[in-house]
Design a protein around this motif. Sequence first.
Motif, mmCIF file in Angstrom:
data_model
loop_
_atom_site.group_PDB
_atom_site.id
_atom_site.type_symbol
_atom_site.label_atom_id
_atom_site.label_comp_id
_atom_site.label_asym_id
_atom_site.label_seq_id
_atom_site.Cartn_x
_atom_site.Cartn_y
_atom_site.Cartn_z
ATOM 1 N N VAL A 135 0.913 -1.048 0.043
ATOM 2 C CA VAL A 135 0.129 0.137 -0.053
ATOM 3 C C VAL A 135 0.873 1.332 -0.023
ATOM 4 N N ALA A 137 1.364 5.198 0.894
ATOM 5 C CA ALA A 137 0.915 6.219 1.483
ATOM 6 C C ALA A 137 1.498 7.674 1.103
ATOM 7 N N SER A 162 -4.932 3.641 -3.243
ATOM 8 C CA SER A 162 -5.030 4.673 -2.521
ATOM 9 C C SER A 162 -5.060 6.094 -3.549
ATOM 10 N N SER A 163 -5.562 7.410 -3.168
ATOM 11 C CA SER A 163 -5.474 8.256 -3.794
ATOM 12 C C SER A 163 -5.085 9.525 -3.171
ATOM 13 N N GLN A 166 -6.639 11.300 0.025
ATOM 14 C CA GLN A 166 -6.650 10.809 1.202
ATOM 15 C C GLN A 166 -5.462 11.006 2.318
ATOM 16 N N ILE A 171 -5.382 5.646 4.866
ATOM 17 C CA ILE A 171 -5.085 4.969 3.759
ATOM 18 C C ILE A 171 -4.559 3.559 4.602
#
Length: 458
Positions: A135, A137, A162-163, A166, A171
């Motif tokens: 993931v 961040a 994720s974007s 956020q 996230i």
Amino acid sequence: MFDNLTERLGQTLKNISGKGRLTEDNIKETMREVRMALLEADVALPVVREFVAKVKEHALGEEVGKSLNPGQAFIKVVQKQLEAVMGEANEELNLAATPPAVVLMAGLQGAGKTTTVAKLAKYLIERQKKKVLTVSADVYRPAAIKQLETLSGEVKAEFFPSSADQKPVDIVNTALDHARKAFVDVVLVDTAGRLAVDEDMMLEIKQLHSAINPVETLFVVDSMTGQDAANTAKAFDEALPLTGVVLTKTDGDARGGAALSVRHITGKPIKFLGIGEKTDALEPFHPERVASRILGMGDVLSLIEEVERKVDKDKAAKLAKKVQKGKGFDLQDFKEQLEQMRNMGGMMSLVDKLPGMGSMSAQIKDQAGDKQFNQMEAIINSMTPGERARPDIIKGSRKKRIAAGSGTQIQDVNRLLKQFTQMQKMMKKMSGGGMKKMMRNMQGMMPPGGPGGMFPPR
């Protein structure tokens, strides 16, 4: 890595290894040379001072003085101290936690953090049989999120989207909820990098760390920045409880100052080395093996592990059977051998791990590089299947056509055919059951300058 240091230390230690008696004077002279070699390798000054003091102390001790071969005993002292500086033994990731075990990756922008996340995912999936989720961040660089998604797909790790709109903590918490439900073993968290250590960055990563409580917090740093790598790691360690360091781009670092400085300055172990751009170019850091390579003694253990992992055993068995039946070794087989070698990091990766090859000249090393492999492969690719099966039919006009098709010269084609003929002769000896004899004669068959002789100057 360590090319310059290996060369300097090799010469210095060679001078003392033949001495029948060690005196305070010749030890002092040798240590002056060792000190210069370490400083030129961009090793941090406090590390150099302590290293020199410790070696001197042990070298003047009874163990070395009363040894039958004081010169060799001295080299042993240097090796032991190199190991001590880098951390004695390999320290594995501590993933003994209730799944999912969270690994947080920190570091400056451009250190290779995102690529390292993918490499580590591949390492854990293939070598430790873990189910891995990645993931990102890094909400400041949408391209980094996309890059991690692409690389995760390549290494067969699950990617949690994720974007940029956020918050990093949100996230990662959402990703962890998903990981628990999906029975994921390890979650690798990529974080934002900056061009330099700044307060905002440190505050954000501190908040993220306390929110997710990772079992491992790894600092990813570019080894080519030398002792600066150790100083940056120290700055991060003061803000975050780091558990280890990953040194990247070590294949392009001829000095090795970072590897010899990080442990001493941060007190944290180097856990992995990034040794290339490919996703499998990540190796656990073994101080004793690296010390052996620095002193030109090779790293046979790593070489054996690499062969076990990367050589296509089915292809190797098929070739062995073919050779034993006396069906001959053709250019297609030669090409497959080159591919196998490339999978293992190319000729230089192998040569660096062989004992006594650290002192090979830079010219020979350059000639044995991947460029030569690519050229050899291009030449074979320009041949017809018939030419690959029966190289003896490759004469004048065919050579011209092959050279033109591969963007090379006729002398390059001739050189490849000559190397192939040497390999073919070796294979014939193996097929006749003369393996032992061949191994005995290998020394004599080696071209001048060791393996590099395969690539004579143009």
